[in-house]
Write a protein that holds these residues in place. Sequence first.
Motif, PDB file in Angstrom:
ATOM      1  N   ILE A  79       0.845  -1.202   0.000  1.00 40.17           N
ATOM      2  CA  ILE A  79       0.000   0.000   0.000  1.00 40.17           C
ATOM      3  C   ILE A  79       0.874   1.244   0.000  1.00 40.17           C
ATOM      4  O   ILE A  79       0.604   2.204  -0.731  1.00 40.17           O
ATOM      5  CB  ILE A  79      -0.955  -0.016   1.208  1.00 40.17           C
ATOM      6  CG1 ILE A  79      -2.004  -1.124   1.021  1.00 40.17           C
ATOM      7  CG2 ILE A  79      -1.625   1.320   1.406  1.00 40.17           C
ATOM      8  CD1 ILE A  79      -2.842  -1.376   2.248  1.00 40.17           C
ATOM      9  N   SER A  80       1.929   1.218   0.790  1.00 39.80           N
ATOM     10  CA  SER A  80       2.832   2.374   0.846  1.00 39.80           C
ATOM     11  C   SER A  80       3.480   2.590  -0.518  1.00 39.80           C
ATOM     12  O   SER A  80       3.579   3.729  -1.004  1.00 39.80           O
ATOM     13  CB  SER A  80       3.889   2.141   1.924  1.00 39.80           C
ATOM     14  OG  SER A  80       4.788   3.220   1.970  1.00 39.80           O
ATOM     15  N   ASP A  81       3.920   1.507  -1.148  1.00 37.61           N
ATOM     16  CA  ASP A  81       4.535   1.629  -2.482  1.00 37.61           C
ATOM     17  C   ASP A  81       3.526   2.152  -3.513  1.00 37.61           C
ATOM     18  O   ASP A  81       3.868   2.984  -4.362  1.00 37.61           O
ATOM     19  CB  ASP A  81       5.093   0.270  -2.945  1.00 37.61           C
ATOM     20  CG  ASP A  81       6.345  -0.130  -2.189  1.00 37.61           C
ATOM     21  OD1 ASP A  81       6.942   0.739  -1.519  1.00 37.61           O
ATOM     22  OD2 ASP A  81       6.735  -1.326  -2.255  1.00 37.61           O
ATOM     23  N   VAL A  82       2.281   1.663  -3.452  1.00 35.83           N
ATOM     24  CA  VAL A  82       1.246   2.126  -4.386  1.00 35.83           C
ATOM     25  C   VAL A  82       0.990   3.613  -4.183  1.00 35.83           C
ATOM     26  O   VAL A  82       0.858   4.378  -5.154  1.00 35.83           O
ATOM     27  CB  VAL A  82      -0.058   1.302  -4.214  1.00 35.83           C
ATOM     28  CG1 VAL A  82      -1.220   1.944  -4.943  1.00 35.83           C
ATOM     29  CG2 VAL A  82       0.167  -0.132  -4.699  1.00 35.83           C
ATOM     30  N   ARG A  83       0.902   4.076  -2.940  1.00 39.81           N
ATOM     31  CA  ARG A  83       0.679   5.503  -2.664  1.00 39.81           C
ATOM     32  C   ARG A  83       1.825   6.345  -3.223  1.00 39.81           C
ATOM     33  O   ARG A  83       1.599   7.398  -3.810  1.00 39.81           O
ATOM     34  CB  ARG A  83       0.562   5.745  -1.157  1.00 39.81           C
ATOM     35  CG  ARG A  83      -0.766   5.333  -0.588  1.00 39.81           C
ATOM     36  CD  ARG A  83      -0.859   5.689   0.874  1.00 39.81           C
ATOM     37  NE  ARG A  83      -2.104   5.194   1.437  1.00 39.81           N
ATOM     38  CZ  ARG A  83      -2.298   4.899   2.685  1.00 39.81           C
ATOM     39  NH1 ARG A  83      -1.323   5.035   3.554  1.00 39.81           N
ATOM     40  NH2 ARG A  83      -3.467   4.465   3.095  1.00 39.81           N
ATOM     41  N   ILE A  84       3.054   5.863  -2.970  1.00 42.77           N
ATOM     42  CA  ILE A  84       4.210   6.624  -3.472  1.00 42.77           C
ATOM     43  C   ILE A  84       4.162   6.701  -4.995  1.00 42.77           C
ATOM     44  O   ILE A  84       4.386   7.778  -5.594  1.00 42.77           O
ATOM     45  CB  ILE A  84       5.525   5.986  -2.982  1.00 42.77           C
ATOM     46  CG1 ILE A  84       5.659   6.185  -1.461  1.00 42.77           C
ATOM     47  CG2 ILE A  84       6.724   6.573  -3.705  1.00 42.77           C
ATOM     48  CD1 ILE A  84       6.806   5.428  -0.835  1.00 42.77           C
ATOM     49  N   GLU A  85       3.855   5.597  -5.637  1.00 42.24           N
ATOM     50  CA  GLU A  85       3.774   5.594  -7.101  1.00 42.24           C
ATOM     51  C   GLU A  85       2.618   6.471  -7.585  1.00 42.24           C
ATOM     52  O   GLU A  85       2.735   7.161  -8.602  1.00 42.24           O
ATOM     53  CB  GLU A  85       3.617   4.155  -7.621  1.00 42.24           C
ATOM     54  CG  GLU A  85       4.858   3.300  -7.457  1.00 42.24           C
ATOM     55  CD  GLU A  85       6.083   3.884  -8.159  1.00 42.24           C
ATOM     56  OE1 GLU A  85       5.970   4.378  -9.301  1.00 42.24           O
ATOM     57  OE2 GLU A  85       7.177   3.850  -7.550  1.00 42.24           O
ATOM     58  N   ALA A  86       1.500   6.468  -6.856  1.00 40.00           N
ATOM     59  CA  ALA A  86       0.357   7.326  -7.229  1.00 40.00           C
ATOM     60  C   ALA A  86       0.738   8.780  -7.098  1.00 40.00           C
ATOM     61  O   ALA A  86       0.366   9.617  -7.942  1.00 40.00           O
ATOM     62  CB  ALA A  86      -0.852   6.998  -6.351  1.00 40.00           C
ATOM     63  N   GLU A  87       1.492   9.136  -6.054  1.00 40.98           N
ATOM     64  CA  GLU A  87       1.944  10.525  -5.884  1.00 40.98           C
ATOM     65  C   GLU A  87       2.859  10.914  -7.038  1.00 40.98           C
ATOM     66  O   GLU A  87       2.772  12.017  -7.575  1.00 40.98           O
ATOM     67  CB  GLU A  87       2.680  10.695  -4.550  1.00 40.98           C
ATOM     68  CG  GLU A  87       1.768  10.681  -3.322  1.00 40.98           C
ATOM     69  CD  GLU A  87       2.557  10.766  -2.022  1.00 40.98           C
ATOM     70  OE1 GLU A  87       3.793  10.980  -2.049  1.00 40.98           O
ATOM     71  OE2 GLU A  87       1.943  10.594  -0.969  1.00 40.98           O
ATOM     72  N   ARG A  88       3.748  10.030  -7.422  1.00 36.89           N
ATOM     73  CA  ARG A  88       4.654  10.327  -8.529  1.00 36.89           C
ATOM     74  C   ARG A  88       3.863  10.493  -9.843  1.00 36.89           C
ATOM     75  O   ARG A  88       4.161  11.387 -10.651  1.00 36.89           O
ATOM     76  CB  ARG A  88       5.687   9.218  -8.694  1.00 36.89           C
ATOM     77  CG  ARG A  88       6.730   9.218  -7.627  1.00 36.89           C
ATOM     78  CD  ARG A  88       7.789   8.176  -7.900  1.00 36.89           C
ATOM     79  NE  ARG A  88       8.691   8.051  -6.775  1.00 36.89           N
ATOM     80  CZ  ARG A  88       9.420   7.001  -6.500  1.00 36.89           C
ATOM     81  NH1 ARG A  88       9.341   5.949  -7.298  1.00 36.89           N
ATOM     82  NH2 ARG A  88      10.207   6.993  -5.474  1.00 36.89           N
ATOM     83  N   ALA A  89       2.888   9.621 -10.031  1.00 36.70           N
ATOM     84  CA  ALA A  89       2.059   9.729 -11.243  1.00 36.70           C
ATOM     85  C   ALA A  89       1.290  11.041 -11.234  1.00 36.70           C
ATOM     86  O   ALA A  89       1.175  11.721 -12.266  1.00 36.70           O
ATOM     87  CB  ALA A  89       1.102   8.540 -11.320  1.00 36.70           C
ATOM     88  N   ASP A  90       0.753  11.412 -10.077  1.00 36.86           N
ATOM     89  CA  ASP A  90       0.022  12.672  -9.943  1.00 36.86           C
ATOM     90  C   ASP A  90       0.936  13.845 -10.269  1.00 36.86           C
ATOM     91  O   ASP A  90       0.551  14.774 -10.976  1.00 36.86           O
ATOM     92  CB  ASP A  90      -0.537  12.775  -8.530  1.00 36.86           C
ATOM     93  CG  ASP A  90      -1.484  13.952  -8.368  1.00 36.86           C
ATOM     94  OD1 ASP A  90      -2.313  14.156  -9.281  1.00 36.86           O
ATOM     95  OD2 ASP A  90      -1.392  14.633  -7.338  1.00 36.86           O
ATOM     96  N   ASP A  91       2.169  13.787  -9.741  1.00 33.66           N
ATOM     97  CA  ASP A  91       3.129  14.861 -10.037  1.00 33.66           C
ATOM     98  C   ASP A  91       3.445  14.901 -11.535  1.00 33.66           C
ATOM     99  O   ASP A  91       3.567  15.983 -12.135  1.00 33.66           O
ATOM    100  CB  ASP A  91       4.432  14.653  -9.237  1.00 33.66           C
ATOM    101  CG  ASP A  91       4.261  14.925  -7.746  1.00 33.66           C
ATOM    102  OD1 ASP A  91       3.267  15.566  -7.370  1.00 33.66           O
ATOM    103  OD2 ASP A  91       5.136  14.479  -6.952  1.00 33.66           O
ATOM    104  N   GLY A  92       3.564  13.734 -12.136  1.00 32.53           N
ATOM    105  CA  GLY A  92       3.852  13.680 -13.578  1.00 32.53           C
ATOM    106  C   GLY A  92       2.709  14.269 -14.402  1.00 32.53           C
ATOM    107  O   GLY A  92       2.942  15.016 -15.370  1.00 32.53           O
TER     108      GLY A  92
END
Length: 170
Positions: free
Chosen positions: A142-155
């Motif tokens: 879940i933590s990894d998914v959130r981090i990846e979602a934040e990166r995608a959002d930033d992108g």
Amino acid sequence: MTRIPLVGGLVDAATAAAGSAVSAAVAVPRSVVHAVLDDVFDYLSSTDLTGVILSSVDLNRVLATVDLDELLARVDLNAVLSRVDVNEVLAGVDLNALLARVDVDAVLARTDLVGVAEKVVDGVDVTAIVREASATVSTEVISDVRIEAERADDGVEQFVNRMLRRKGRR
């Protein structure tokens, strides 16, 4: 038995004289024996008899006649051992030398390793371990998914800002 009057008186007189002589003869040795015994007991009471006995008696011969099994059967070993300081005894033991003499293979051969393993497995709560491991893995995923979602959002934000030519954070 008939007595002759003249001879009978002589025999009686001789017997009486002999009895007196015997009594006197016996009285002298008695007094001598008593005096000698008094001297012997005085000597013995002032002498170290232990030294005399040790130098005069073959103790090995005496001890050879002793039944040690009978003697030890009368010894209260619990009373003897209660007086032993086990810590002091163990302090003098060289554990490294003692353990060097242990045949580990023989010990393991007499050990029920399957029984030990069963007790270990029975003592382990596998369900709890799996649950904790799953919870840890789930938390990490879940933590990894959130981090990846934040990166995608930033992108996505950066892409939109470029398209709209906005000057924002990068």
